[in-house]
Design a protein around this motif. Structure first.
Motif, PDB file in Angstrom:
ATOM      1  N   GLY A 307      11.255   9.575  -0.496  1.00  0.00           N
ATOM      2  CA  GLY A 307       9.918   9.624   0.057  1.00  0.00           C
ATOM      3  C   GLY A 307       9.743   8.883   1.368  1.00  0.00           C
ATOM      4  N   LEU A 308      10.420   7.725   1.536  1.00  0.00           N
ATOM      5  CA  LEU A 308      10.230   6.951   2.758  1.00  0.00           C
ATOM      6  C   LEU A 308      10.896   7.591   3.967  1.00  0.00           C
ATOM      7  N   SER A 309      11.790   8.559   3.741  1.00  0.00           N
ATOM      8  CA  SER A 309      12.381   9.243   4.892  1.00  0.00           C
ATOM      9  C   SER A 309      11.320  10.029   5.657  1.00  0.00           C
ATOM     10  N   GLU A 310      10.168  10.288   5.006  1.00  0.00           N
ATOM     11  CA  GLU A 310       9.090  10.995   5.685  1.00  0.00           C
ATOM     12  C   GLU A 310       8.428  10.138   6.765  1.00  0.00           C
ATOM     13  N   ALA A 311       8.766   8.830   6.789  1.00  0.00           N
ATOM     14  CA  ALA A 311       8.305   7.982   7.896  1.00  0.00           C
ATOM     15  C   ALA A 311       9.083   8.281   9.169  1.00  0.00           C
ATOM     16  N   HIS A 312      10.175   9.037   9.040  1.00  0.00           N
ATOM     17  CA  HIS A 312      10.980   9.505  10.176  1.00  0.00           C
ATOM     18  C   HIS A 312      11.451   8.319  11.020  1.00  0.00           C
ATOM     19  N   GLU A 313      11.238   8.392  12.323  1.00  0.00           N
ATOM     20  CA  GLU A 313      11.816   7.391  13.223  1.00  0.00           C
ATOM     21  C   GLU A 313      11.190   6.012  13.066  1.00  0.00           C
ATOM     22  N   ARG A 314       9.999   5.924  12.476  1.00  0.00           N
ATOM     23  CA  ARG A 314       9.398   4.601  12.232  1.00  0.00           C
ATOM     24  C   ARG A 314      10.221   3.800  11.237  1.00  0.00           C
ATOM     25  N   LEU A 315      11.002   4.478  10.409  1.00  0.00           N
ATOM     26  CA  LEU A 315      11.940   3.811   9.514  1.00  0.00           C
ATOM     27  C   LEU A 315      13.348   3.816  10.094  1.00  0.00           C
ATOM     28  N   ARG A 320      18.551   1.628  12.535  1.00  0.00           N
ATOM     29  CA  ARG A 320      19.673   1.798  13.475  1.00  0.00           C
ATOM     30  C   ARG A 320      19.837   0.567  14.351  1.00  0.00           C
ATOM     31  N   GLU A 321      18.729  -0.062  14.699  1.00  0.00           N
ATOM     32  CA  GLU A 321      18.794  -1.258  15.541  1.00  0.00           C
ATOM     33  C   GLU A 321      19.333  -2.456  14.769  1.00  0.00           C
ATOM     34  N   ALA A 322      18.969  -2.543  13.484  1.00  0.00           N
ATOM     35  CA  ALA A 322      19.350  -3.716  12.692  1.00  0.00           C
ATOM     36  C   ALA A 322      20.791  -3.658  12.190  1.00  0.00           C
ATOM     37  N   LEU A 323      21.317  -2.463  11.915  1.00  0.00           N
ATOM     38  CA  LEU A 323      22.649  -2.354  11.294  1.00  0.00           C
ATOM     39  C   LEU A 323      23.757  -3.057  12.073  1.00  0.00           C
ATOM     40  N   PRO A 324      23.850  -2.890  13.408  1.00  0.00           N
ATOM     41  CA  PRO A 324      24.952  -3.556  14.136  1.00  0.00           C
ATOM     42  C   PRO A 324      24.928  -5.073  14.007  1.00  0.00           C
ATOM     43  N   ARG A 325      23.751  -5.662  13.802  1.00  0.00           N
ATOM     44  CA  ARG A 325      23.681  -7.124  13.648  1.00  0.00           C
ATOM     45  C   ARG A 325      24.366  -7.568  12.372  1.00  0.00           C
ATOM     46  N   HIS A 326      24.363  -6.696  11.361  1.00  0.00           N
ATOM     47  CA  HIS A 326      24.988  -7.058  10.089  1.00  0.00           C
ATOM     48  C   HIS A 326      26.473  -6.702  10.063  1.00  0.00           C
ATOM     49  N   ILE A 327      26.835  -5.592  10.676  1.00  0.00           N
ATOM     50  CA  ILE A 327      28.230  -5.129  10.597  1.00  0.00           C
ATOM     51  C   ILE A 327      29.117  -5.850  11.597  1.00  0.00           C
ATOM     52  N   ARG A 328      28.689  -5.967  12.839  1.00  0.00           N
ATOM     53  CA  ARG A 328      29.410  -6.723  13.879  1.00  0.00           C
ATOM     54  C   ARG A 328      30.859  -6.276  14.040  1.00  0.00           C
ATOM     55  N   VAL A 333      28.233   3.813  12.474  1.00  0.00           N
ATOM     56  CA  VAL A 333      28.176   4.935  11.534  1.00  0.00           C
ATOM     57  C   VAL A 333      26.838   5.645  11.745  1.00  0.00           C
ATOM     58  N   PRO A 334      26.850   6.946  12.006  1.00  0.00           N
ATOM     59  CA  PRO A 334      25.584   7.667  12.205  1.00  0.00           C
ATOM     60  C   PRO A 334      24.674   7.529  10.991  1.00  0.00           C
ATOM     61  N   LEU A 335      23.414   7.209  11.266  1.00  0.00           N
ATOM     62  CA  LEU A 335      22.403   7.115  10.225  1.00  0.00           C
ATOM     63  C   LEU A 335      21.388   8.225  10.488  1.00  0.00           C
ATOM     64  N   THR A 336      21.267   9.160   9.533  1.00  0.00           N
ATOM     65  CA  THR A 336      20.557  10.412   9.771  1.00  0.00           C
ATOM     66  C   THR A 336      19.518  10.665   8.684  1.00  0.00           C
TER      67      THR A 336
END
Length: 389
Positions: A307-315, A320-328, A333-336
């Motif tokens: 259901g939250l995927s319906e927030a589209h780019e707001r989610l 996408r911005e936060a993931l690189p801070r954790h993975i480093r 990895v594409p998030l779609t």
């Protein structure tokens, strides 16, 4: 990954006629690179089984009679996929070529008083969908079922916190008795992942993490092109463990500034600072959990559904911005966003039915799953639920 055995000439002939189109014996012989005699034998078997019949003749350039052509009989039977949820029950029906010919959405099982009443509602919804499409139940060759819970390989519900009355119940056996055909049952999020891999956004990707983010968080894994079940059939049941701030009993997402996620997003969009702070904290926690999954599985793609995927780019953009801070690490990895939305699990159930019971569908144990063609959105029957899933 094990290499699949070569298809029989009968299955290869049926596959060509089903997925490519009508052909003559000579055309099949050239395409399959086998002898005319082998093709003639295969076509005879398929004709006797009712899967193949004469196609309209195509006039040729010569003076003689055009060569006899054969066509796959997609309307010789039907396959059903059903997604069972507390808020909605979705039923899709396809022909033997994988084209969806009927689709209905009904109220979910939440309002039913007990396990038998919930099952009776599912049976009634399947029958209503078939009746509305003028498809006799006797033409249904197999049924695929998606439901919330841990399901063993035989289709028995091992545990379900969402429909606890069905824990320990062989739902597949109950539906087999009702419809007189084989039934394949599996976990809903796993089948949503199957659908996105077979006909959705991840069709060309063999290692996929599908994360359903809605009232709960759950995962479906596709590894080496196959859904991962795990030794205890529990692969993907990670919501209550991998993400903090979730009810440990039910796996339900809990919100502080509003009753539902949609309302929290709406408040944040309107400038409410508390709602925005709650969303920021949620997205940070979600991105941390996704990073753990990425580093565990190393997938080629992460697909966000639910259901939250319906927030589209707001989610998706903050994730996408936060993931690189954790993975480093020096890769991304594409998030779609999932393509099939709320219809994913029902279509995944359809794929599951074709995959588990090809012998009952086609009379051929080695026949591959067809390409599934969903109905256009404007062709689907109206949603009859009061609240969408």
């Amino acid at each position: 990954m094990a290499v699949p055995a070569p298809l029989s000439i009968v299955a290869r002939s049926a596959l060509h006629l089903r997925d490519v189109g009508p052909a003559t014996v000579s055309e099949l012989s050239r395409s399959l690179e086998v002898s005319r005699t082998s093709v003639e034998t295969a076509v005879g078997v398929l004709t006797q089984a009712g899967l193949v019949a004469d196609a309209p003749l195509v006039p040729g350039g010569g003076a003689g009679r055009p060569a006899r052509r054969y066509a796959f009989q997609s309307d010789a039977g039907a396959v059903v996929g059903v997604d069972i949820g507390v808020a909605s029950i979705r039923v899709v029906v396809s022909d033997l070529g994988g084209a969806v010919v009927a689709q209905r959405t009904f109220d979910g099982v939440a309002g039913r008083p007990d396990g038998p009443a919930k099952l009776a509602a599912v049976i009634d919804d399947i029958r209503r969908t078939l009746a509305d499409a003028s498809i006799p139940a006797s033409r249904v060759r197999t049924i695929g079922v998606s439901l919330p819970g841990i399901v063993d390989d035989a289709g028995r519900v091992t545990a379900s916190v969402v429909i606890p009355e069905w824990s320990g119940i062989d739902i597949g056996s109950q539906l087999r008795h009702a419809f007189g055909c084989p039934v394949a049952v599996d976990n809903g999020v796993r089948l949503a992942a199957v659908a996105e891999h077979h006909l959705g956004v991840a069709q060309l990707v063999d290692d996929v993490v599908y994360l359903s983010v809605g009232n709960r968080i759950a995962m479906g894994l596709i590894l080496g092109g196959q859904p991962r079940r795990g030794i205890h059939n529990a692969a993907g049941d990670i919501g209550r463990l991998a993400f903090r701030g979730i009810s440990n009993e039910t796996g339900q997402l809990l919100w502080r500034t509003a009753p539902t996620a949609a309302e929290v997003f709406a408040l944040a969009r309107g400038g409410d600072r508390d709602a925005q702070a709650e969303l920021d904290a949620f997205i940070e926690e979600l991105s941390h959990g996704i990073a753990m999954l990425i580093m565990t599985v190393d997938p080629a793609m992460v697909v966000i559904g639910g259901g939250l995927s319906e927030a589209h780019e707001r989610l998706l953009d903050p994730l996408r911005e936060a993931l690189p801070r954790h993975i480093r690490l020096p890769f991304q990895v594409p998030l779609t966003e999932a393509r099939l939305g709320a219809e994913a699990a029902a279509h995944g159930a359809l794929v599951h039915a074709f995959r588990r019971h090809p012998g009952e569908v086609y009379g051929l144990d080695d026949m591959p799953v067809p390409p599934i063609t969903p109905l256009p959105h404007d062709a689907a029957a109206p949603d009859t639920t009061e609240e969408k899933k």
